[in-house]
Design an enzyme around this catalytic site. Sequence first.
Site, PDB file in Angstrom:
ATOM      1  N   HIS A   1      -5.675  -1.030  11.742  1.00 36.94           N
ATOM      2  CA  HIS A   1      -5.117  -1.639  10.537  1.00 36.94           C
ATOM      3  C   HIS A   1      -5.918  -2.878  10.161  1.00 36.94           C
ATOM      4  O   HIS A   1      -6.442  -3.576  11.037  1.00 36.94           O
ATOM      5  CB  HIS A   1      -3.659  -2.024  10.800  1.00 36.94           C
ATOM      6  CG  HIS A   1      -2.897  -2.477   9.588  1.00 36.94           C
ATOM      7  ND1 HIS A   1      -2.768  -1.722   8.455  1.00 36.94           N
ATOM      8  CD2 HIS A   1      -2.195  -3.617   9.348  1.00 36.94           C
ATOM      9  CE1 HIS A   1      -2.029  -2.361   7.568  1.00 36.94           C
ATOM     10  NE2 HIS A   1      -1.670  -3.522   8.080  1.00 36.94           N
TER      11      HIS A   1
ATOM     12  N   CYS B   1      -5.074   0.187   3.780  1.00 34.76           N
ATOM     13  CA  CYS B   1      -4.948  -1.211   4.219  1.00 34.76           C
ATOM     14  C   CYS B   1      -6.275  -1.953   4.125  1.00 34.76           C
ATOM     15  O   CYS B   1      -6.316  -3.126   3.743  1.00 34.76           O
ATOM     16  CB  CYS B   1      -4.410  -1.283   5.639  1.00 34.76           C
ATOM     17  SG  CYS B   1      -5.416  -0.400   6.866  1.00 34.76           S
TER      18      CYS B   1
ATOM     19  N   ASN C   1      -0.069  -9.373   5.057  1.00 39.72           N
ATOM     20  CA  ASN C   1      -0.076  -7.927   5.240  1.00 39.72           C
ATOM     21  C   ASN C   1       0.065  -7.238   3.882  1.00 39.72           C
ATOM     22  O   ASN C   1       0.282  -7.899   2.857  1.00 39.72           O
ATOM     23  CB  ASN C   1       1.044  -7.503   6.188  1.00 39.72           C
ATOM     24  CG  ASN C   1       0.767  -6.173   6.861  1.00 39.72           C
ATOM     25  OD1 ASN C   1      -0.191  -5.471   6.539  1.00 39.72           O
ATOM     26  ND2 ASN C   1       1.616  -5.800   7.795  1.00 39.72           N
TER      27      ASN C   1
ATOM     28  N   GLN D   1       0.812  -1.217   0.000  1.00 42.44           N
ATOM     29  CA  GLN D   1       0.000   0.000   0.000  1.00 42.44           C
ATOM     30  C   GLN D   1       0.842   1.261   0.000  1.00 42.44           C
ATOM     31  O   GLN D   1       0.314   2.369  -0.167  1.00 42.44           O
ATOM     32  CB  GLN D   1      -0.931   0.002   1.209  1.00 42.44           C
ATOM     33  CG  GLN D   1      -0.211   0.119   2.557  1.00 42.44           C
ATOM     34  CD  GLN D   1      -1.125  -0.108   3.724  1.00 42.44           C
ATOM     35  OE1 GLN D   1      -1.484  -1.239   4.048  1.00 42.44           O
ATOM     36  NE2 GLN D   1      -1.509   0.971   4.399  1.00 42.44           N
TER      37      GLN D   1
END
Length: 446
Positions: free
Chosen positions: A363, A69, A385, A63
């Site tokens: 997040h 996110c 992630n 990102q």
Amino acid sequence: MEKITKESLDQFKDKYNKEETNRVIQNAIAKVGINKSSIDNNLSRRHNFVFSNETEKGEITNQKSSGRCWMFAALNTARKDTMEKLNVKTFEFSQNYTLFWDKLEKSNYFLDNIIETVEESINSRLVQHLLTDPVQDGGQWDMFSGILKKYGAVPKSIMPETYHSSNTNELNQLLTAKLRDFAAKIRKLHETGSTREQLIEQKETYLYFVYTLLVKSLGEVPESFTYEYRDKNNNFHRISDITPREFFEKYVAWDLEERISLINAPTEDKPFGKAYTVKYLGTIKEAAPVKYVNAPIEALKKAAIQSIKDGEPVWFGCDVGKMLDREAGIMDDKAYDYEATLGESVELTKAERLDYGESLLTHAMVFVGVDLDGERNPIKWKVENSWGDKSGDKGIYSMSDKWFEEYNYQVAVKKKYIDKEWLKALEKPVVELEPWDPMGALARLK
């Protein structure tokens, strides 16, 4: 009023110097910082990045310098189905495409809220809350679900990244300044006698500015497109003249109504077994309001495990900065032994952290695996992630099960993975939370 006295300071200094280990710890902290001085050296032994149950996943995404996110996590969850339907090893959706619509829709949502609150004092808590951060990058699952329903999705090559999609600060600062400018003008028009209809008409001219700014910064969004690719067997394919909504409906084919959010907020003001929403929280004005069911943490774990066992990745929202070794990609409630280095650790419970402003959702990521013991209880969780492949195991993180309990707040899963006990909450009246409630926090960490 009691002040700090010289006598107190002398006592502090004398007591500190009598502790022989303080000087050693002080030197270590001065050299490498509190966290590295407090790291538990057994951390890597508990996290071998091997998991008993895993789902398919694509290549790690990044990102960059943006708070997208929640978009990356949602699209990375969706792409597993697209990869199967296209028969490809990996796939990535355009996060720039969804960013464009999110900014435009948030601007409209904000201006509508300003019109709705013109009778409120400028100093009211509500108006000041609306003005605080009207168009930042963050979001929650239901907000993104609304974007997918209305606008669909496109492959990354159809609307690739630009400077401002990967680096959103300048764009956000300018857009926020203009939206506050527009808010001031709307309130002044109201004060001089403009009707609601006139304010709404004026809003359209403001939205045109937002639209032009977004096109210049992010590019034009496609109404339809042609997508070419090669599958796992190197066979060429062309999908011609398809709209973003058609692409999502055909190559993801989710029933978004069947995916809901479970949250875990163990505070006294939010009993388990009820559905909650947050006032003035959303992206698309006409979309269904944000809604989630509050349940014990074991209900979130069970739903996530059932989904993973079925090959379905799980979107989740957490407070990622707590007890995180970012370089190693490890989230563990025992990551840092602050008691050994500082003499005390933070002793707040999860509920107290929410009540006292010490923790909230920051997040969003994706569960793509879980490690179960012999009795089928979770030991640790495999996390995809969106911070690139330089940390963790090439972008994959490992989360201890205890960390899940303490710092995970939300999972989005299909209803079939949730016990009926908690689904009953959807049949009851939805409880409205104030706009500043901690469960209205947005996933936005970079």
